[in-house]
Design an enzyme around this catalytic site. Structure first.
Site, short mmCIF file in Angstrom:
data_model
loop_
_atom_site.label_atom_id
_atom_site.label_comp_id
_atom_site.label_asym_id
_atom_site.label_seq_id
_atom_site.Cartn_x
_atom_site.Cartn_y
_atom_site.Cartn_z
N ALA A 212 0.65 -1.20 0.25
CA ALA A 212 0.13 -0.05 0.03
C ALA A 212 1.03 1.09 0.02
CB ALA A 212 -0.80 0.21 1.11
N ASN A 213 0.48 2.53 0.15
CA ASN A 213 1.31 4.13 0.34
C ASN A 213 0.24 3.88 1.12
OD1 ASN A 213 -0.62 5.90 -1.36
ND2 ASN A 213 0.07 4.28 -2.92
N ARG A 214 0.79 6.00 1.78
CA ARG A 214 0.46 6.66 2.81
C ARG A 214 -0.63 7.57 1.57
NH1 ARG A 214 4.83 5.89 6.54
NH2 ARG A 214 6.70 5.38 5.83
#
Ligand code: CTP
Length: 406
Positions: A212-214
């Site tokens: 995932a990413n932020r």
């Protein structure tokens, strides 16, 4: 007495809550009445500690309302809420802001706010420490995300002689905000189909794990809300939770592939596509059906590129369609943005330097540089709703006049 000012025929409810700045509400009411509006005042019980009911009743178009129970009408909140063309709360205390954000109706003012579909302008006023408290900022952010207009407090002298941010905006600024909100929409986005992507995609490694990413989705959600406020019909393709807003159709997705098929489907009828989402550039090649067990050792994660959704839209762009990309950078902001603009056949790239404090992923604030083929425009650190308004101003400038709807 009726006036023939520019607010003539408008029914405006002015809510006054209990802060030292309540005396300025008198001037707000007077200016609204001078502009021709019918002004119905509501005071909270605490407001009565700061100004007299007689003052507001004398200046407004009807006597002040203070309670759910003492009015001639048994349901004053629904009468006022339904009749209002606009409700302005000045000053708005931390308590009233919290009650409104939470949907609590513990007095006539908060009940009326919840019983209306009219636009609402909230003008906070409180001590700096209270204004900066995360709870207050969270509530303000919640209200903004629902399309409530906030007139930010100013720097200046506060109760008790302290100086700082939190002073109620000047009555002239509050009345100007009321005029802006009530002005007939002249947005070029009215009646257009705007597609917005938001959030970060999640790419499965196995049945339980993801890469995932932020990205929080906040910037894309703010753009969707603002586009709807400007009269666009909005399709929001998002990976993040979104509180429903009228005029915004939400498509929930998780992976880059799901986002691509939702965006491609919506883009066929879109006048504008704004790719705010942080789409994964790489995804794991499937390693197993089900969950990879520890006893099988460290999983051999092999990545493959995802399709570039925006580049695909750029290659198939219809005449008049406006495409907007986002670029999270850590250096050479404008140069990299111009490269993306050309490579993906875009009209606008919104670049942010995510190495700066309070900018980009997860924050409520952002600072961006908006790059078009002919200009660059810096938007200094501001809340994401303000940044959304700047982005949509640029989109409106890019919409060709000959493509305008009748
Ligand atoms: N984007 C997309 N599909 C992808 C990846 C990105 O549509 N698979 C969109 C993003 O939503 C964003 C824009 O492309 O609007 C910028 O993405 P970015 O990954 O920064 O672009 P690149 O040209 O790949 O730049 P970089 O070399 O910095 O990775």
């Amino acid at each position: 007495m009726s006036n023939a000012g520019d607010l003539s025929g408008r029914f405006i409810v002015v809510g006054v809550s209990g802060g030292i700045a309540a005396y300025k509400a008198v001037e707000v009411c007077r200016q609204l009445v001078d502009a021709g509006a019918h002004v119905a005042p509501i005071m909270t019980p605490d407001a009565e500690r700061f100004i007299g009911k007689t003052t507001l009743s004398a200046l407004c178009s009807e006597p002040v309302h203070t309670s759910l129970w003492d009015d001639a009408s048994p349901i004053p909140h629904t009468r006022l809420g339904q009749r209002a063309d606009l409700i302005v709360v000045a000053p708005a205390t931390a308590r009233v802001i919290a009650a409104y954000a939470a949907g609590m109706s513990d007095d006539l003012l908060t009940a009326t706010l919840i019983a209306t579909v009219a636009p609402v302008v909230v003008c906070p006023a409180m001590h700096t420490e209270m204004w900066e408290h995360p709870a207050v900022q969270h509530n303000i952010s919640t209200l903004r995300s629902r399309g409530v207009h906030i007139v930010d407090p100013e720097d200046g002298r506060l109760a008790g002689g302290d100086i700082g941010r939190g002073r109620l905006a000047a009555p002239e600024s509050i009345v100007a905000a009321v005029r802006r909100v009530l002005a007939p929409t002249q947005s070029k986005l009215a009646g257009r189909h705007v597609v917005v992507s938001a959030g970060g995609t999640r790419e499965p490694i196995d049945a339980v794990r993801v890469i995932a990413n932020r990205s929080s989705g906040k910037q894309g959600h703010a753009i969707a809300v603002e586009a709807s406020r400007r009269g666009a019909s909005v399709t929001l393709v998002t990976t993040a939770d979104f509180t429903p807003v009228s005029g915004v159709r939400v498509v929930c997705v998780e992976t880059a592939a799901e986002m691509k098929s939702a965006i491609d489907a919506a883009a066929t009828s879109a006048d504008v596509v704004i790719m705010t989402a942080a789409v994964a550039d790489f995804r794991p090649v499937p390693i197993a059906e089900g969950k990879w067990k520890k006893e099988d050792g460290v999983p051999p994660i092999v990545l493959e590129p995802t399709p570039d959704i925006l580049a695909g839209l750029g290659a198939a762009k219809r005449p008049g369609q406006v495409l907007v990309g986002f670029a999270a950078e850590t250096s050479n902001l404008v140069e990299n943005a111009k490269g993306k603009l050309a490579r993906k056949n875009l009209d606008i790239v919104v670049a942010n330097d995510v190495s700066q404090p309070k900018v980009g992923f997860g924050h409520d604030t952002n600072a961006v540089t908006i790059v078009t083929k002919s200009a660059t425009h810096n938007v200094p650190l501001a809340d994401k709703h303000t940044v959304a308004a700047h982005v949509l101003d640029s989109v409106e400038q890019s919409l060709h006049p000959t493509q305008e709807h009748p």
